[in-house]
Design an enzyme around this catalytic site. Structure first.
Site, PDB file in Angstrom:
ATOM      1  N   ASP A  31      19.621  20.768  37.269  1.00 37.66           N
ATOM      2  CA  ASP A  31      19.009  22.032  37.792  1.00 37.66           C
ATOM      3  C   ASP A  31      18.069  22.319  38.323  1.00 37.66           C
ATOM      4  O   ASP A  31      16.563  21.513  38.441  1.00 37.66           O
ATOM      5  CB  ASP A  31      19.298  22.714  36.163  1.00 37.66           C
ATOM      6  CG  ASP A  31      19.559  24.260  35.517  1.00 37.66           C
ATOM      7  OD1 ASP A  31      18.608  24.852  36.924  1.00 37.66           O
ATOM      8  OD2 ASP A  31      20.435  24.674  35.636  1.00 37.66           O
ATOM      9  N   TYR A 138      30.286  35.468  48.650  1.00 41.82           N
ATOM     10  CA  TYR A 138      30.637  34.221  47.420  1.00 41.82           C
ATOM     11  C   TYR A 138      31.930  33.878  46.802  1.00 41.82           C
ATOM     12  O   TYR A 138      32.060  32.422  47.146  1.00 41.82           O
ATOM     13  CB  TYR A 138      30.551  35.803  46.088  1.00 41.82           C
ATOM     14  CG  TYR A 138      31.132  34.247  44.027  1.00 41.82           C
ATOM     15  CD1 TYR A 138      29.725  33.132  44.426  1.00 41.82           C
ATOM     16  CD2 TYR A 138      32.378  34.308  43.965  1.00 41.82           C
ATOM     17  CE1 TYR A 138      29.912  32.658  43.147  1.00 41.82           C
ATOM     18  CE2 TYR A 138      31.830  33.534  42.534  1.00 41.82           C
ATOM     19  CZ  TYR A 138      31.523  32.539  42.390  1.00 41.82           C
ATOM     20  OH  TYR A 138      31.284  31.834  41.301  1.00 41.82           O
ATOM     21  N   LYS A 142      33.208  29.145  48.379  1.00 40.40           N
ATOM     22  CA  LYS A 142      34.203  28.262  47.262  1.00 40.40           C
ATOM     23  C   LYS A 142      34.829  27.697  48.575  1.00 40.40           C
ATOM     24  O   LYS A 142      34.959  27.019  48.053  1.00 40.40           O
ATOM     25  CB  LYS A 142      34.744  29.159  46.736  1.00 40.40           C
ATOM     26  CG  LYS A 142      33.044  29.690  45.609  1.00 40.40           C
ATOM     27  CD  LYS A 142      32.104  28.610  44.626  1.00 40.40           C
ATOM     28  CE  LYS A 142      31.684  28.865  43.306  1.00 40.40           C
ATOM     29  NZ  LYS A 142      31.308  28.003  42.822  1.00 40.40           N
ATOM     30  N   ARG A 176      41.531  42.587  31.347  1.00 37.92           N
ATOM     31  CA  ARG A 176      41.709  41.047  32.611  1.00 37.92           C
ATOM     32  C   ARG A 176      41.191  39.883  32.555  1.00 37.92           C
ATOM     33  O   ARG A 176      42.090  38.688  32.833  1.00 37.92           O
ATOM     34  CB  ARG A 176      40.232  41.440  34.562  1.00 37.92           C
ATOM     35  CG  ARG A 176      41.470  40.699  35.033  1.00 37.92           C
ATOM     36  CD  ARG A 176      39.932  41.687  36.533  1.00 37.92           C
ATOM     37  NE  ARG A 176      40.097  40.096  37.340  1.00 37.92           N
ATOM     38  CZ  ARG A 176      39.567  38.688  37.470  1.00 37.92           C
ATOM     39  NH1 ARG A 176      38.122  38.961  36.613  1.00 37.92           N
ATOM     40  NH2 ARG A 176      39.668  37.990  38.179  1.00 37.92           N
TER      41      ARG A 176
END
Length: 270
Positions: A31, A138, A142, A176
């Site tokens: 990280d 974003y 991907k 959702r």
């Protein structure tokens, strides 16, 4: 299996490193931030956009697989999104090819297909063969990362599994989420299945739990051995309806597919 987990200090990473270790895997964390207090095992404080720094980790560790979770978790400019999701993926894949590491599992996102309207979906479910329809930069990042994985699977014979994660939460919080929830335990089940499936080549699955109201087809994941056990419906009694529920249900990407996140691709100086 000795597995490098990038983004190991993030919300998914901290759950997954423990879950994989509990299942007998040796986890190496990576990280940009130092190892969290109380965490154990090998750790590298590295920016995954730096290919030389990534290569040094592979020089020091004899790895068998990579789980790539690192990346900015929200919307950013197009260049920042591509660096965060695509450049990091490229640095890891190059190191894998150089060191003969054959398995790559990627935390992709439902936002790769987030602009897909829910109306008209066959059987109410979206399959992995649907065309990419990102809802944000974003989501574009991907999609591009998945394309890079496909290239390396074809060019170098790597096994690369893209997990299009829904809503990774301890428990569902919105209407959702009753459709999109991925529980902590199911996330670990999903990644272990992606790590251990026999010769998947390039494959895509939807990273959601066994939700009664699911919007995505779970069969591609089941074909790889992912059998989710949890159902958001168990938390129905704690979910409060909201003013945005209808708008968030129009597209599979929910709020990411609404106008609130629209922005120019490039930031220009004034």
């Amino acid at each position: 299996m000795k597995v490098l987990v990038t983004g190991a200090a993030g919300s998914i990473g901290r759950v997954l490193t423990v879950g994989l270790a509990d299942r007998g895997h040796v986890v190496v964390g990576l990280d940009r931030v130092p190892q969290p207090d109380g965490e154990e095992g090998a750790w590298y404080t590295v920016d995954a956009t730096d290919p030389d720094a990534v290569a040094e980790v592979f020089e020091e560790e004899t790895l068998e697989a990579v789980v790539h979770l690192a990346g900015h978790p929200g919307e950013a400019s197009l260049p920042d999104s591509l660096a965060s999701h695509v450049v990091t993926t490229g640095a890891l894949l190059d190191a894998m090819v150089e060191h003969d590491v054959r398995r790559f599992v990627y935390a992709s996102s439902n936002h790769a297909v987030g602009r897909t309207p829910r109306a008209g979906l066959a059987d109410g479910l979206l399959g992995v063969d649907a065309r990419p329809r990102p809802d944000t930069f974003y989501g574009v990042g991907k999609v591009a990362a998945e394309a890079l994985m496909s290239l390396y699977a074809d060019r170098h014979g790597l096994d690369a599994v893209a997990c299009r994660i829904g809503s990774f939460l301890e428990r569902p919080e919105t209407v959702r989420n009753l459709s999109t929830w991925l529980s902590h335990d199911d996330c670990v089940r999903m990644v272990e299945a992606a790590l251990t499936a026999t010769a998947p080549g390039f494959a895509v699955l939807y990273g959601v739990s066994r939700n009664t109201r699911a919007w995505w087809d779970l069969e591609p994941g089941r074909a790889l051995g992912y059998e989710p056990q949890d159902d958001a419906e168990d938390f129905l009694g704690s979910i409060v309806a909201g003013d945005d529920d209808q708008a968030e249900a129009a597209h599979v990407g929910g709020p990411y597919a609404t106008a609130q996140l629209e922005r120019p691709a490039l930031d220009r100086s004034s």
